[in-house]
Design a protein around this motif. Structure first.
Motif, PDB file in Angstrom:
ATOM      1  N   LYS A   1      15.383 -12.838  -5.621  1.00 26.67           N
ATOM      2  CA  LYS A   1      13.949 -12.546  -5.745  1.00 26.67           C
ATOM      3  C   LYS A   1      13.521 -12.473  -7.208  1.00 26.67           C
ATOM      4  O   LYS A   1      12.503 -13.060  -7.596  1.00 26.67           O
ATOM      5  CB  LYS A   1      13.597 -11.238  -5.038  1.00 26.67           C
ATOM      6  N   SER A   2      14.278 -11.738  -8.025  1.00 26.10           N
ATOM      7  CA  SER A   2      13.880 -11.632  -9.430  1.00 26.10           C
ATOM      8  C   SER A   2      13.949 -12.994 -10.118  1.00 26.10           C
ATOM      9  O   SER A   2      13.118 -13.308 -10.978  1.00 26.10           O
ATOM     10  CB  SER A   2      14.767 -10.620 -10.159  1.00 26.10           C
ATOM     11  N   ALA A   3      14.914 -13.829  -9.712  1.00 22.03           N
ATOM     12  CA  ALA A   3      15.033 -15.155 -10.324  1.00 22.03           C
ATOM     13  C   ALA A   3      13.844 -16.040  -9.964  1.00 22.03           C
ATOM     14  O   ALA A   3      13.274 -16.709 -10.833  1.00 22.03           O
ATOM     15  CB  ALA A   3      16.341 -15.814  -9.893  1.00 22.03           C
ATOM     16  N   VAL A   4      13.465 -16.069  -8.680  1.00 21.74           N
ATOM     17  CA  VAL A   4      12.345 -16.940  -8.303  1.00 21.74           C
ATOM     18  C   VAL A   4      11.016 -16.376  -8.790  1.00 21.74           C
ATOM     19  O   VAL A   4      10.074 -17.136  -9.023  1.00 21.74           O
ATOM     20  CB  VAL A   4      12.317 -17.204  -6.779  1.00 21.74           C
ATOM     21  N   ASP A   5      10.945 -15.065  -8.978  1.00 22.43           N
ATOM     22  CA  ASP A   5       9.756 -14.500  -9.623  1.00 22.43           C
ATOM     23  C   ASP A   5       9.594 -15.078 -11.023  1.00 22.43           C
ATOM     24  O   ASP A   5       8.479 -15.326 -11.486  1.00 22.43           O
ATOM     25  CB  ASP A   5       9.872 -12.970  -9.709  1.00 22.43           C
ATOM     26  N   TRP A   6      10.721 -15.274 -11.705  1.00 25.84           N
ATOM     27  CA  TRP A   6      10.694 -15.850 -13.058  1.00 25.84           C
ATOM     28  C   TRP A   6      10.430 -17.352 -13.000  1.00 25.84           C
ATOM     29  O   TRP A   6       9.698 -17.905 -13.827  1.00 25.84           O
ATOM     30  CB  TRP A   6      12.031 -15.558 -13.744  1.00 25.84           C
ATOM     31  N   ILE A   7      11.001 -18.036 -12.025  1.00 31.76           N
ATOM     32  CA  ILE A   7      10.882 -19.491 -11.934  1.00 31.76           C
ATOM     33  C   ILE A   7       9.473 -19.928 -11.552  1.00 31.76           C
ATOM     34  O   ILE A   7       8.929 -20.886 -12.122  1.00 31.76           O
ATOM     35  CB  ILE A   7      11.900 -20.040 -10.905  1.00 31.76           C
ATOM     36  N   ALA A   8       8.882 -19.266 -10.565  1.00 31.07           N
ATOM     37  CA  ALA A   8       7.642 -19.747  -9.935  1.00 31.07           C
ATOM     38  C   ALA A   8       6.540 -20.116 -10.928  1.00 31.07           C
ATOM     39  O   ALA A   8       5.976 -21.214 -10.841  1.00 31.07           O
ATOM     40  CB  ALA A   8       7.148 -18.728  -8.918  1.00 31.07           C
ATOM     41  N   PRO A   9       6.198 -19.254 -11.891  1.00 28.22           N
ATOM     42  CA  PRO A   9       5.088 -19.625 -12.790  1.00 28.22           C
ATOM     43  C   PRO A   9       5.442 -20.742 -13.771  1.00 28.22           C
ATOM     44  O   PRO A   9       4.555 -21.289 -14.417  1.00 28.22           O
ATOM     45  CB  PRO A   9       4.793 -18.311 -13.532  1.00 28.22           C
ATOM     46  N   ARG A  10       6.715 -21.089 -13.917  1.00 28.39           N
ATOM     47  CA  ARG A  10       7.146 -22.112 -14.864  1.00 28.39           C
ATOM     48  C   ARG A  10       7.443 -23.446 -14.192  1.00 28.39           C
ATOM     49  O   ARG A  10       7.719 -24.432 -14.872  1.00 28.39           O
ATOM     50  CB  ARG A  10       8.398 -21.627 -15.609  1.00 28.39           C
ATOM     51  N   LEU A  11       7.413 -23.485 -12.855  1.00 24.88           N
ATOM     52  CA  LEU A  11       7.826 -24.674 -12.122  1.00 24.88           C
ATOM     53  C   LEU A  11       6.678 -25.676 -12.035  1.00 24.88           C
ATOM     54  O   LEU A  11       5.565 -25.338 -11.619  1.00 24.88           O
ATOM     55  CB  LEU A  11       8.287 -24.276 -10.712  1.00 24.88           C
ATOM     56  N   ASP A  12       6.953 -26.927 -12.419  1.00 26.61           N
ATOM     57  CA  ASP A  12       5.940 -27.977 -12.342  1.00 26.61           C
ATOM     58  C   ASP A  12       5.500 -28.188 -10.888  1.00 26.61           C
ATOM     59  O   ASP A  12       6.276 -27.948  -9.950  1.00 26.61           O
ATOM     60  CB  ASP A  12       6.497 -29.290 -12.880  1.00 26.61           C
ATOM     61  N   PRO A  13       4.275 -28.655 -10.691  1.00 23.65           N
ATOM     62  CA  PRO A  13       3.795 -28.872  -9.316  1.00 23.65           C
ATOM     63  C   PRO A  13       4.695 -29.780  -8.496  1.00 23.65           C
ATOM     64  O   PRO A  13       4.838 -29.601  -7.289  1.00 23.65           O
ATOM     65  CB  PRO A  13       2.408 -29.499  -9.535  1.00 23.65           C
ATOM     66  N   ASP A  14       5.309 -30.786  -9.129  1.00 20.36           N
ATOM     67  CA  ASP A  14       6.200 -31.691  -8.394  1.00 20.36           C
ATOM     68  C   ASP A  14       7.669 -31.334  -8.598  1.00 20.36           C
ATOM     69  O   ASP A  14       8.557 -32.101  -8.251  1.00 20.36           O
ATOM     70  CB  ASP A  14       5.962 -33.142  -8.808  1.00 20.36           C
ATOM     71  N   GLY A  15       7.932 -30.153  -9.161  1.00 21.98           N
ATOM     72  CA  GLY A  15       9.302 -29.708  -9.349  1.00 21.98           C
ATOM     73  C   GLY A  15       9.875 -29.126  -8.065  1.00 21.98           C
ATOM     74  O   GLY A  15       9.196 -29.018  -7.039  1.00 21.98           O
ATOM     75  N   TYR A  16      11.155 -28.754  -8.112  1.00 24.54           N
ATOM     76  CA  TYR A  16      11.768 -28.163  -6.927  1.00 24.54           C
ATOM     77  C   TYR A  16      12.910 -27.246  -7.344  1.00 24.54           C
ATOM     78  O   TYR A  16      13.422 -27.314  -8.462  1.00 24.54           O
ATOM     79  CB  TYR A  16      12.264 -29.236  -5.957  1.00 24.54           C
ATOM     80  N   VAL A  17      13.286 -26.373  -6.404  1.00 24.68           N
ATOM     81  CA  VAL A  17      14.380 -25.424  -6.611  1.00 24.68           C
ATOM     82  C   VAL A  17      15.419 -25.664  -5.534  1.00 24.68           C
ATOM     83  O   VAL A  17      15.099 -25.690  -4.345  1.00 24.68           O
ATOM     84  CB  VAL A  17      13.884 -23.964  -6.536  1.00 24.68           C
ATOM     85  N   VAL A  18      16.677 -25.827  -5.948  1.00 23.89           N
ATOM     86  CA  VAL A  18      17.788 -26.041  -5.018  1.00 23.89           C
ATOM     87  C   VAL A  18      18.639 -24.780  -4.978  1.00 23.89           C
ATOM     88  O   VAL A  18      19.126 -24.328  -6.016  1.00 23.89           O
ATOM     89  CB  VAL A  18      18.670 -27.225  -5.449  1.00 23.89           C
TER      90      VAL A  18
END
Length: 740
Positions: free
Chosen positions: A90-107
């Motif tokens: 949760k803390s990691a995706v909280d950090w990732i979400a605002p930095r992730l490009d619209p066409d980016g993805y998380v594996v």
């Protein structure tokens, strides 16, 4: 983040541990630009200095990668491989979400079931599922030990067809090994949950995984069968991987086929460089909490909803939690006990005795009465700095306690001139047969952080199961739960020990006027139950000690323009000292040091004659407290013309998880199971009055209060169903202690 070449896609890997480090090494070696993001600064610094190192046998190979901590990362994210521990998702995706490009993805190249949580934060369309069975370890900062080949399958979530992005990702990851695409990642994840349970069980002892699995086949088969029963009920098609075939481990499978599957599995494990699990390493080497308990919380929750037994899995998880901090208690006898359990009938929950079920039913029946009491209590403003409001609140509490519990045997009101008064009430035992007849201490505070007048704009509010309002979580619901637990035992005529109820009115300001009285009241008690809010439903069995200090620098003023060398700048000296203070931090040991406020000087053209910094220091152990105390005492000025003064003290001592505390946690977990749910425990950075009691030698069970969140924030809320659950747990613990 954009690609630096059309042939080689760039990747950001969040979590540079065993899995993340292994994949990062392979991608970087194949020419892909790789950025590693990890919170372990020592690990990051080593990678920056020496590159990312992969150890294979006696050899080591290094590749250059970009490494950074989250707080120093800049830029955007495009292709993210998430490889943090499950509990950090949760803390990691909280950090990732605002930095992730619209066409980016998380594996999610993680252990456990994390895709749904990731999708909640970044969107399902930017989430990619993965199954990973990589045997590796971080053996020192910057160095990953290759543990041998494993399996890696990538796919879209929820069984969607393999997409172009998945195929491209798999092509890149084949630089590591046999990566491939698949449309049934869930089948792999559930199969690994069964296999992983075996590996988790081996961490209960200190011996090679293959040997333990081989010697304890009944327990291992029973564990996997419990998990696969849940998968079958959910309609999951299990997938074999590496040398593990899940089908012979399901309920009703042919015994001969199961033995053959055990033979193949243990033979394969004996070929791996890594002979013990990462779970074992977390306990025995790294001395840190394991992530596997997070993995299986979902499995146990699903099983509970479906009415399926998980007695073996729960026992393994409890054993691992018990070993956190005490790896010397690893023993193969624990696996012998698991084997014996398989010869006993299992049930959805531990059998409820003739006392537990009526307690829960009675409290469920009085659910709305509890809510009404919390509403009335919340309406009593009790700001820590408003003595009149505190007096009025305490008067209301005395009247309410008389109505709910009757008159006590004794009552003491200890007046305090500059804080809320302290109330100590003693209630007699009822039918207690325990050899230890000392009372149980129930501890709470009635002050809140909320200023007088807050109720005018934010009154008590209920919406379904959620209640919001100033102080409902910290900690008014906790006291309501404690009182209704006692009411339930009285109404049902059940045994209870003698009880000493202590309420203070200055906890939120440090208990400066009350902690000595609290400790004194606890000296003749067998244990203290502190009704602070639970940590996401978990009891608190360790808290950090808190030190509040001020560093003052005295210099010499002078005209900064006319005579710049005449003065001695207190601000300059403070800057030097701040750099020294930050070196005292040791996150691995649980020591934090925050310089929250700095001040100094009078005018820009005057050499500063005075400057100061206010410090908040938190430590997890007594030796760390001693280290910090000594370091502060040994501070010396860089400029001999200045003088340093340290004022302040340790506001709360360390509350460590002692053996008596561990015994209390075990009792609470057992009682929770009798009520039909699992109870976790947590170590937290915040302090409570439990710190004082624990330091005085009183066994403490903390965080037994409200289930909710948002303490000290406008989001503060508590759960109605949680009030019933926690009150039932309190009552069950008390009636158990009456005969124990």
């Amino acid at each position: 983040m954009s690609d630096t070449s059309p042939e080689r896609a760039a990747y950001t890997i969040v979590g540079a541990g065993a899995i993340g480090g292994t994949l990062a090494f392979a991608l970087a070696r194949a020419g892909h630009p790789v950025t590693l993001v990890d919170t372990d600064r020592e690990h990051v610094d080593a990678i920056r200095t020496h590159g990312l190192v992969l150890a294979q046998g006696d050899g080591r190979t290094s590749v250059p990668v970009t490494a950074t901590t989250p707080d120093t990362f800049t830029g955007r994210l495009q292709r993210v491989l998430l490889a943090v521990k499950a509990q950090a998702t949760k803390s990691a995706v909280d950090w990732i979400a605002p930095r992730l490009d619209p066409d980016g993805y998380v594996v999610s190249v993680q252990n456990g079931f994390n895709e749904d949580l990731i999708a909640q934060h970044v969107g399902a369309h930017r989430t990619v599922a993965a199954f990973v069975n990589i045997f590796a370890d971080v053996i020192e900062p910057g160095v990953v030990q290759d543990g041998g080949a494993g399996a890696l399958v990538i796919g879209e979530p929820n069984g969607a067809p393999v997409s172009a992005r998945v195929r491209a990702l798999v092509a890149d990851l084949q630089s590591w090994g046999p990566a491939r695409a698949g449309d049934n990642i869930e089948g792999y994840l559930w199969a690994k949950a069964g296999f992983g349970a075996m590996l988790a069980a081996t961490a209960l002892a200190d011996a090679p995984m293959a040997d333990l699995i081989d010697r304890h086949r009944p327990a291992m088969a029973g564990l996997t069968a419990e998990i696969f029963a849940v998968a079958d009920r959910r309609g999951v098609t299990l997938q074999a991987f590496d040398a593990f075939d899940p089908h012979p481990f399901r309920h009703g499978a042919d015994a001969t086929a199961r033995d053959a599957a055990f033979d193949r599995l243990t033979a394969w494990l004996r070929t791996q460089t890594k002979d013990r699990s990462g779970i074992w390493r977390d306990l025995a080497v790294r001395h840190r909490p394991v992530e596997v308990t997070t993995h299986y919380s979902d499995v146990i929750a699903y099983a509970t909803q479906m009415g399926l037994p998980t007695a073996l899995l729960r026992t393994v998880m409890d054993g691992l939690r018990e070993l956190e901090g005490t790896p010397q208690k690893m023993s193969e006898e624990r696996l012998d006990a698991l084997d014996r359990l398989t010869g006993q009938p299992t049930a959805r929950h531990m059998p409820a005795d003739e006392q537990t079920a009526p307690v829960r039913r009675w409290l469920e029946h009085h659910r709305e009465d509890m809510v009404a009491d919390l509403a009335a209590y919340t309406a009593q403003g009790s700001a820590s700095d408003d003595l009149d409001a505190l007096d009025a609140c305490l008067a209301w509490l005395r009247d309410w306690l008389d109505q709910r519990l009757g008159a006590p045997d004794t009552e003491e009101i200890l007046p305090r001139a500059e804080a809320g008064d302290i109330m100590i009430r003693r209630y007699p035992a009822h039918d207690a047969t325990a050899a230890d007849q000392r009372p149980v201490m129930l501890v709470g505070h009635y002050d809140t952080v909320w200023p007088t007048g807050t109720l005018d704009t934010w009154p008590f509010h209920r919406e379904g199961d959620a209640i919001s309002g100033p102080g409902v979580f910290d900690m008014k619901a906790g006291l309501v739960q404690a009182v209704w637990a006692l009411r339930a035992l009285h109404a049902l005529g059940l045994p209870r020990p003698a009880v000493t109820l202590v309420l203070n009115g200055d906890e939120e300001t440090g208990s400066l006027a009350s902690h000595e009285a609290i400790v004194e009241a606890g000296r003749d008690c067998r244990l203290a139950m502190v009704f602070e809010g639970a940590a996401d439903g978990a009891i608190k069995t360790a808290r950090k000690g808190v030190g509040l200090f001020t560093l003052t620098v005295i210099g010499t003023e002078a005209h900064a323009g006319l005579d710049p060398t005449a003065g001695a700048s207190a601000v300059d000296e403070l800057a030097h000292q701040i750099l020294r203070l930050t070196e005292l931090r040791d996150h691995a040991a649980g020591t934090t040091l925050n310089i929250g406020v700095i001040e100094g000087g009078t005018r820009s053209n005057v050499t500063a004659g005075r400057a100061g910094a206010h410090l908040d220091i938190r430590v997890a152990t007594a030796p760390e407290q001693q280290r910090i105390t000594q370091a502060l005492a040994e501070l010396r000025p860089v400029d001999p013309r200045t003088r340093l003064e340290i004022t302040g003290d340790w506001n709360r001592p360390v509350f460590e998880r002692s053996e008596p505390v561990a015994d209390l946690a075990h009792l609470a977990k057992t009682c929770a199971r009798r009520l039909g749910h699992d109870l976790a425990e947590a170590s937290v950075g915040g302090a409570s009055d439990g710190n004082f009691l624990a330091a005085a030698g009183v066994p403490v069970l903390d965080g037994i209060g409200a289930v909710g969140h948002g303490a000290h924030a406008r989001s503060e809320s508590t759960s109605v169903s949680g009030m019933v659950t926690q009150a039932a747990l309190t009552a069950t613990i008390l009636t158990t202690l009456a005969g124990k």
